[in-house]
Design a protein around this motif. Structure first.
Motif, PDB file in Angstrom:
ATOM      1  N   TRP A 176      -0.398  28.776  -8.712  1.00 58.20           N
ATOM      2  CA  TRP A 176      -0.303  27.244  -8.473  1.00 58.20           C
ATOM      3  C   TRP A 176       1.224  27.201  -8.003  1.00 58.20           C
ATOM      4  O   TRP A 176       1.434  26.533  -6.935  1.00 58.20           O
ATOM      5  N   LEU A 177       2.215  27.620  -8.214  1.00 54.64           N
ATOM      6  CA  LEU A 177       3.569  28.002  -7.675  1.00 54.64           C
ATOM      7  C   LEU A 177       3.596  28.171  -6.218  1.00 54.64           C
ATOM      8  O   LEU A 177       4.489  27.575  -5.324  1.00 54.64           O
ATOM      9  N   LEU A 178       2.705  29.270  -5.844  1.00 57.68           N
ATOM     10  CA  LEU A 178       2.638  29.496  -4.601  1.00 57.68           C
ATOM     11  C   LEU A 178       2.200  28.606  -3.682  1.00 57.68           C
ATOM     12  O   LEU A 178       2.308  28.018  -2.431  1.00 57.68           O
ATOM     13  N   THR A 179       0.890  27.833  -4.280  1.00 52.30           N
ATOM     14  CA  THR A 179       0.567  26.588  -3.432  1.00 52.30           C
ATOM     15  C   THR A 179       1.538  25.483  -3.205  1.00 52.30           C
ATOM     16  O   THR A 179       1.484  25.039  -2.374  1.00 52.30           O
ATOM     17  N   ALA A 180       2.272  25.385  -4.188  1.00 49.64           N
ATOM     18  CA  ALA A 180       3.326  24.180  -4.179  1.00 49.64           C
ATOM     19  C   ALA A 180       4.392  24.678  -3.188  1.00 49.64           C
ATOM     20  O   ALA A 180       4.721  23.648  -2.381  1.00 49.64           O
ATOM     21  N   GLY A 181       4.661  25.952  -2.591  1.00 51.10           N
ATOM     22  CA  GLY A 181       5.474  26.197  -1.855  1.00 51.10           C
ATOM     23  C   GLY A 181       4.830  26.228  -0.386  1.00 51.10           C
ATOM     24  O   GLY A 181       5.236  25.734   0.679  1.00 51.10           O
ATOM     25  N   LEU A 182       3.458  26.578  -0.495  1.00 49.02           N
ATOM     26  CA  LEU A 182       2.686  26.663   0.921  1.00 49.02           C
ATOM     27  C   LEU A 182       2.334  25.295   1.367  1.00 49.02           C
ATOM     28  O   LEU A 182       2.276  25.052   2.686  1.00 49.02           O
ATOM     29  N   THR A 183       2.697  24.222   0.579  1.00 46.62           N
ATOM     30  CA  THR A 183       2.072  22.661   0.893  1.00 46.62           C
ATOM     31  C   THR A 183       3.306  22.299   2.070  1.00 46.62           C
ATOM     32  O   THR A 183       3.192  21.274   2.927  1.00 46.62           O
ATOM     33  N   TRP A 184       4.559  22.774   1.926  1.00 51.01           N
ATOM     34  CA  TRP A 184       5.649  22.668   2.741  1.00 51.01           C
ATOM     35  C   TRP A 184       5.533  23.124   4.229  1.00 51.01           C
ATOM     36  O   TRP A 184       6.225  22.634   5.212  1.00 51.01           O
ATOM     37  N   LEU A 185       4.493  24.132   4.363  1.00 51.76           N
ATOM     38  CA  LEU A 185       4.575  24.929   5.404  1.00 51.76           C
ATOM     39  C   LEU A 185       3.141  24.748   6.256  1.00 51.76           C
ATOM     40  O   LEU A 185       2.992  24.629   7.538  1.00 51.76           O
ATOM     41  N   VAL A 186       2.080  24.536   5.489  1.00 47.78           N
ATOM     42  CA  VAL A 186       0.866  24.150   5.985  1.00 47.78           C
ATOM     43  C   VAL A 186       0.149  23.152   5.379  1.00 47.78           C
ATOM     44  O   VAL A 186       0.495  22.652   4.538  1.00 47.78           O
ATOM     45  N   ASP A 187      -0.728  22.274   6.081  1.00 50.21           N
ATOM     46  CA  ASP A 187      -1.961  21.144   5.612  1.00 50.21           C
ATOM     47  C   ASP A 187      -3.077  22.007   4.785  1.00 50.21           C
ATOM     48  O   ASP A 187      -3.394  22.884   5.287  1.00 50.21           O
ATOM     49  N   GLY A 188      -3.799  21.139   4.055  1.00 53.02           N
ATOM     50  CA  GLY A 188      -4.914  21.603   3.343  1.00 53.02           C
ATOM     51  C   GLY A 188      -4.809  22.825   2.403  1.00 53.02           C
ATOM     52  O   GLY A 188      -5.507  23.795   2.073  1.00 53.02           O
ATOM     53  N   VAL A 189      -3.603  22.538   1.456  1.00 52.12           N
ATOM     54  CA  VAL A 189      -3.537  23.541   0.428  1.00 52.12           C
ATOM     55  C   VAL A 189      -4.468  23.162  -0.567  1.00 52.12           C
ATOM     56  O   VAL A 189      -4.861  24.125  -1.624  1.00 52.12           O
ATOM     57  N   THR A 190      -4.720  21.968  -1.010  1.00 50.54           N
ATOM     58  CA  THR A 190      -5.495  21.586  -2.146  1.00 50.54           C
ATOM     59  C   THR A 190      -6.746  22.270  -2.271  1.00 50.54           C
ATOM     60  O   THR A 190      -7.265  22.555  -3.505  1.00 50.54           O
ATOM     61  N   PRO A 191      -7.571  22.752  -1.235  1.00 49.05           N
ATOM     62  CA  PRO A 191      -8.794  23.586  -1.616  1.00 49.05           C
ATOM     63  C   PRO A 191      -8.570  24.962  -2.303  1.00 49.05           C
ATOM     64  O   PRO A 191      -9.444  25.221  -2.950  1.00 49.05           O
ATOM     65  N   LEU A 192      -7.267  25.314  -2.344  1.00 49.50           N
ATOM     66  CA  LEU A 192      -7.250  26.535  -2.762  1.00 49.50           C
ATOM     67  C   LEU A 192      -7.181  26.524  -4.250  1.00 49.50           C
ATOM     68  O   LEU A 192      -7.152  27.559  -4.917  1.00 49.50           O
TER      69      LEU A 192
END
Length: 235
Positions: free
Chosen positions: A198-214
């Protein structure tokens, strides 16, 4: 003389039994029942507040002189426009339910609540009561990276603090004799891995869109982590 010696022997035996009871007694403030009851209440309130934060359509949107199909279509459009809120609600509810169940199982295995375990309850319950707000925030917009980051960070903090609590149980030797300490370490490691995801997805949201389905991959990540840790952790 014999009677006096018998009475003395019975007195010594009584004192020995009383000492054994005192030795096995739980110190004041370390009983698991009161802690479990309080935590259950906090989780119940937080899970209820998740539903309170769900948006309600304004009356003028779904009522009026329109035909029944038109009113139904408007309500359907409103629900579709707020799909992020429903996604956050379902995920947060399942996460809270899973962590509550894990906490319930853990306290059933302990003989007492140590000061270190009590300390871990402070950040745990803090995140629990803040999660409904984070859910409402991401429900307003899933396009804002900060809203997604705050929600993912709150879930990660919840999982990581629960993992810390399980480690404290093992470290302080608070488990009942029949409990399996290795199993608890596996569960703690699994929670830590899922929290890191979940921390990884929190960081990815600043780089790419559409993180929530992960986030839907959370059960898969947990299952794989539990299987790997179950094979690799030493006894």
């Amino acid at each position: 003389m014999k009677q006096a010696m018998g009475e003395a022997g019975r007195g010594e035996a009584g004192r020995g039994e009383a000492g054994a009871v005192r030795a096995g007694a739980v110190p004041p403030g370390q009983g698991a029942e009161r802690v479990a009851a309080f935590v259950d209440a906090v989780f119940a309130i937080a899970m209820t507040l998740l539903a309170v934060e769900l948006p309600r359509p304004p009356a003028e949107l779904i009522e009026g002189d329109q035909t029944r199909p038109v009113m139904a279509a408007r309500l359907w459009d409103f629900l579709g426009d707020n799909w992020g809120t429903w996604l956050a609600f379902v995920i947060a509810f399942l996460i809270l339910g899973g962590v509550w169940r894990e906490h319930h199982r853990t306290l059933d295995l302990v003989s007492r609540v140590t000061p270190r375990m009590m300390w871990w309850h402070v950040p745990l319950l803090l995140v629990v009561v803040l999660l409904p707000y984070a859910s409402a925030l991401i429900g307003e917009t899933v396009a804002n990276p900060l809203a997604v980051c705050l929600f993912a960070g709150a879930v990660a903090a919840l999982l990581l603090t629960q993992a810390g609590l399980l480690r404290a149980v093992v470290r302080d030797g608070a488990l009942r004799p029949e409990a399996d300490a290795r199993e608890l370490r596996v569960r703690a490691g699994t929670l830590a891995v899922v929290g890191a995801f979940w921390l990884l997805t929190a960081g990815l949201t600043w780089l790419v869109d559409g993180v929530t389905p992960l986030w839907l991959l959370t059960p898969v990540v947990g299952r794989v982590a539990a299987r790997v840790l179950g094979r690799t952790l030493p006894a």
